[in-house]
Design a protein around this motif. Structure first.
Motif, short mmCIF file in Angstrom:
data_model
loop_
_atom_site.label_atom_id
_atom_site.label_comp_id
_atom_site.label_asym_id
_atom_site.label_seq_id
_atom_site.Cartn_x
_atom_site.Cartn_y
_atom_site.Cartn_z
N GLY A 1 0.81 -1.20 0.00
CA GLY A 1 0.00 0.00 0.00
C GLY A 1 0.85 1.25 0.00
N ARG A 2 1.95 1.26 0.73
CA ARG A 2 2.82 2.42 0.76
C ARG A 2 3.49 2.62 -0.59
NH1 ARG A 2 6.85 1.91 5.47
NH2 ARG A 2 7.27 4.04 4.82
N GLU A 3 3.86 1.49 -1.27
CA GLU A 3 4.46 1.62 -2.59
C GLU A 3 3.46 2.21 -3.56
OE1 GLU A 3 5.84 -1.23 -6.30
OE2 GLU A 3 5.50 -2.11 -4.32
N LEU A 4 2.23 1.73 -3.52
CA LEU A 4 1.22 2.25 -4.43
C LEU A 4 0.94 3.72 -4.16
CD1 LEU A 4 -1.30 -0.74 -4.51
CD2 LEU A 4 0.53 -0.21 -6.12
N GLY A 5 1.03 4.12 -2.90
CA GLY A 5 0.77 5.52 -2.58
C GLY A 5 1.75 6.44 -3.26
N MET A 6 3.05 6.11 -3.23
CA MET A 6 4.05 6.97 -3.87
C MET A 6 3.92 6.93 -5.38
SD MET A 6 8.20 6.87 -3.60
CE MET A 6 9.19 7.97 -4.61
N LEU A 7 3.78 5.73 -5.96
CA LEU A 7 3.69 5.61 -7.41
C LEU A 7 2.42 6.26 -7.94
CD1 LEU A 7 5.02 2.00 -7.99
CD2 LEU A 7 6.24 4.14 -8.19
N ASP A 8 1.31 6.08 -7.21
CA ASP A 8 0.06 6.70 -7.65
C ASP A 8 0.15 8.21 -7.62
OD1 ASP A 8 -1.10 4.29 -8.16
OD2 ASP A 8 -2.10 4.13 -6.22
N SER A 9 0.86 8.75 -6.61
CA SER A 9 0.99 10.20 -6.53
C SER A 9 1.79 10.75 -7.70
CB SER A 9 1.67 10.60 -5.22
OG SER A 9 3.00 10.12 -5.18
N LEU A 10 2.69 9.95 -8.28
CA LEU A 10 3.48 10.40 -9.42
C LEU A 10 2.72 10.26 -10.72
CD1 LEU A 10 7.00 8.91 -8.57
CD2 LEU A 10 6.18 11.23 -8.19
N LEU A 11 1.83 9.25 -10.82
CA LEU A 11 1.16 8.96 -12.08
C LEU A 11 -0.28 9.44 -12.14
CD1 LEU A 11 2.49 5.31 -12.55
CD2 LEU A 11 3.35 7.37 -13.64
N SER A 12 -0.87 9.80 -11.00
CA SER A 12 -2.29 10.13 -10.99
C SER A 12 -2.59 11.44 -11.70
CB SER A 12 -2.81 10.19 -9.55
OG SER A 12 -2.12 11.19 -8.83
N LEU A 13 -1.67 12.40 -11.62
CA LEU A 13 -1.94 13.71 -12.23
C LEU A 13 -1.84 13.68 -13.74
CD1 LEU A 13 -0.04 16.09 -9.80
CD2 LEU A 13 -2.47 15.61 -9.87
N GLY A 14 -1.06 12.74 -14.28
CA GLY A 14 -0.80 12.79 -15.71
C GLY A 14 0.14 13.92 -16.03
N GLY A 15 0.19 14.32 -17.31
CA GLY A 15 1.06 15.41 -17.71
C GLY A 15 2.51 14.99 -17.68
N LEU A 16 3.37 15.99 -17.55
CA LEU A 16 4.82 15.77 -17.60
C LEU A 16 5.36 15.55 -16.20
CD1 LEU A 16 7.49 15.71 -19.17
CD2 LEU A 16 7.57 18.21 -18.96
N VAL A 17 6.08 14.45 -16.02
CA VAL A 17 6.73 14.11 -14.75
C VAL A 17 8.23 14.10 -15.01
CG1 VAL A 17 6.98 12.42 -12.91
CG2 VAL A 17 4.76 12.72 -14.03
N LEU A 18 8.97 14.99 -14.35
CA LEU A 18 10.42 15.08 -14.50
C LEU A 18 11.09 14.33 -13.37
CD1 LEU A 18 10.91 18.84 -15.50
CD2 LEU A 18 10.69 16.85 -16.99
N LEU A 19 12.04 13.47 -13.72
CA LEU A 19 12.85 12.74 -12.75
C LEU A 19 14.27 13.29 -12.83
CD1 LEU A 19 11.62 9.09 -13.50
CD2 LEU A 19 10.69 10.72 -11.85
N TRP A 20 14.64 14.11 -11.84
CA TRP A 20 15.97 14.71 -11.80
C TRP A 20 16.91 13.78 -11.05
CZ3 TRP A 20 16.83 19.01 -14.60
CH2 TRP A 20 15.75 19.82 -14.92
N ASP A 21 17.93 13.28 -11.73
CA ASP A 21 18.92 12.45 -11.04
C ASP A 21 20.28 13.14 -11.14
OD1 ASP A 21 19.79 12.04 -13.61
OD2 ASP A 21 19.77 9.86 -13.52
N SER A 22 21.29 12.49 -10.57
CA SER A 22 22.64 13.05 -10.55
C SER A 22 23.64 11.91 -10.65
CB SER A 22 22.86 13.86 -9.25
OG SER A 22 22.68 13.05 -8.12
N VAL A 23 24.91 12.27 -10.60
CA VAL A 23 25.94 11.23 -10.68
C VAL A 23 25.86 10.31 -9.47
CG1 VAL A 23 28.42 10.84 -10.75
CG2 VAL A 23 27.43 12.72 -12.07
N GLU A 24 25.58 10.88 -8.29
CA GLU A 24 25.53 10.06 -7.08
C GLU A 24 24.26 9.22 -7.00
OE1 GLU A 24 26.05 13.28 -7.12
OE2 GLU A 24 28.15 13.54 -6.52
N TRP A 25 23.14 9.72 -7.52
CA TRP A 25 21.85 9.04 -7.37
C TRP A 25 21.20 8.93 -8.74
CZ3 TRP A 25 21.44 7.14 -2.63
CH2 TRP A 25 22.15 7.77 -1.62
N GLU A 26 21.31 7.73 -9.35
CA GLU A 26 20.76 7.51 -10.68
C GLU A 26 19.25 7.34 -10.61
OE1 GLU A 26 19.45 4.59 -12.13
OE2 GLU A 26 19.46 3.38 -10.32
N GLY A 27 18.56 7.73 -11.70
CA GLY A 27 17.10 7.72 -11.71
C GLY A 27 16.47 6.74 -12.66
#
Length: 305
Positions: A1-27
């Motif tokens: 349920g906690r996993e679905l909560g985070m993923l749903d919050s990212l996908l529920s709005l639709g539109g453009l979702v930007l994933l900013w990563d870096s050298v230390e933390w790959e995305g």
């Protein structure tokens, strides 16, 4: 349920979702977790692969997930030099426009791997216009065909871009996810912009499992940080100095009784004002100059006013 909560919050709005990563933390691992979530929900999932090969991107997914992914390979021949028939005309933007012209009304997820590659090979304005057209396709008033929710997942490498492209893409995004972490534990700072509402942000700590499932975790607590042992006496930082910061009682009394050179006591004033008997006295002899004015009635006549 906690996993679905985070993923749903990212996908529920639709539109453009930007994933900013870096050298230390790959995305890319989080991008693949979102792709898996969309595929399990029955959505159409299109992958525009530009930065890694199709085999590398599909690695880790089971056959059921891979069969649901529509992969557009722009990694092997990005400029279509081989002139193969399966290559899409117009490159990655042509593939985006082709996805826009679909007739299936179901929800669609488009994963751009990576948006940084596209930004380095295409003009920023052209790319932003294409992203705006795709991410707002479900809200176009002039389109009579029924269209479902469109989610565009764009992976961005933060160190590769200047403030201009970063600001332009941020203004288009409905959700921004900035990856970071501490002590080997990854975190995602999620900024959501909902229509006619104030932006909301939250921080989630997580880890990616080998099958690209998301495992939410608690953030590092204060108790886990190293603290000082109460049984060990604290170290005085003034013990090894070449000067002393503390005064003893005798040294403090000597300091208070000391008369500084610029302080005049009554005895010193009397000695300076009243010379002692036998002490030589001094006199001032003044001889007027030719230009000296001794007229007391008009002392300023020498100014030639």
């Amino acid at each position: 349920g906690r996993e679905l909560g985070m993923l749903d919050s990212l996908l529920s709005l639709g539109g453009l979702v930007l994933l900013w990563d870096s050298v230390e933390w790959e995305g890319r691992s989080l991008l693949k977790a979102l792709v898996k979530k969309s595929a399990l929900c029955g959505e159409q999932v299109h992958i525009l692969g530009c930065e890694v090969s199709e085999e590398e991107f599909r690695e880790g997914f089971d056959s059921d997930i891979n069969n649901r992914l529509v992969y557009h390979d722009f990694f092997r021949d990005p400029l279509n030099w081989s002139k193969t028939e399966e290559a899409l005309p117009g490159g990655p933007l042509g593939a985006l426009r082709a996805i826009c012209k679909r007739t299936d009304p179901g929800p669609v997820t488009i994963a751009l791997d990576s948006l940084s590659w596209l930004l380095l090979h295409l003009p920023c304005t052209t790319l932003c216009q294409a992203l705006h057209a795709v991410s707002h396709q479900d809200s176009c008033p002039g389109d009579s065909s029924p269209v479902g929710k469109v989610s565009v997942l764009g992976l961005l490498h933060e160190e590769l871009h200047g403030p201009g492209p970063v600001g332009a893409l941020s203004s288009l995004a409905q959700t921004e996810v900035t990856l970071g972490g501490t002590k080997g534990q990854a975190s995602a700072h999620i900024l959501c912009r909902r229509p006619r509402q104030r932006p909301t942000d939250q921080t989630q700590w997580f880890s990616i499992l080998p099958d690209f499932s998301l495992d939410l975790q608690e953030g590092p607590s204060v108790e886990s940080q190293p603290c000082s042992d109460p049984h060990i006496p604290p170290v005085d930082p003034t013990t090894h100095l070449t000067f002393n910061l503390h005064l003893s009682k005798k040294e403090r009394e000597a300091r208070d009784s000391l008369i500084l050179p610029f302080q005049f006591s009554s005895e010193k004033q009397q000695a300076l004002l009243r010379p002692r008997p036998g002490q030589a006295t001094s006199h001032i002899f003044y001889e007027p100059d030719a230009y000296d004015d001794l007229d007391q009635e008009d002392p300023d006549d020498d100014l030639d006013i």
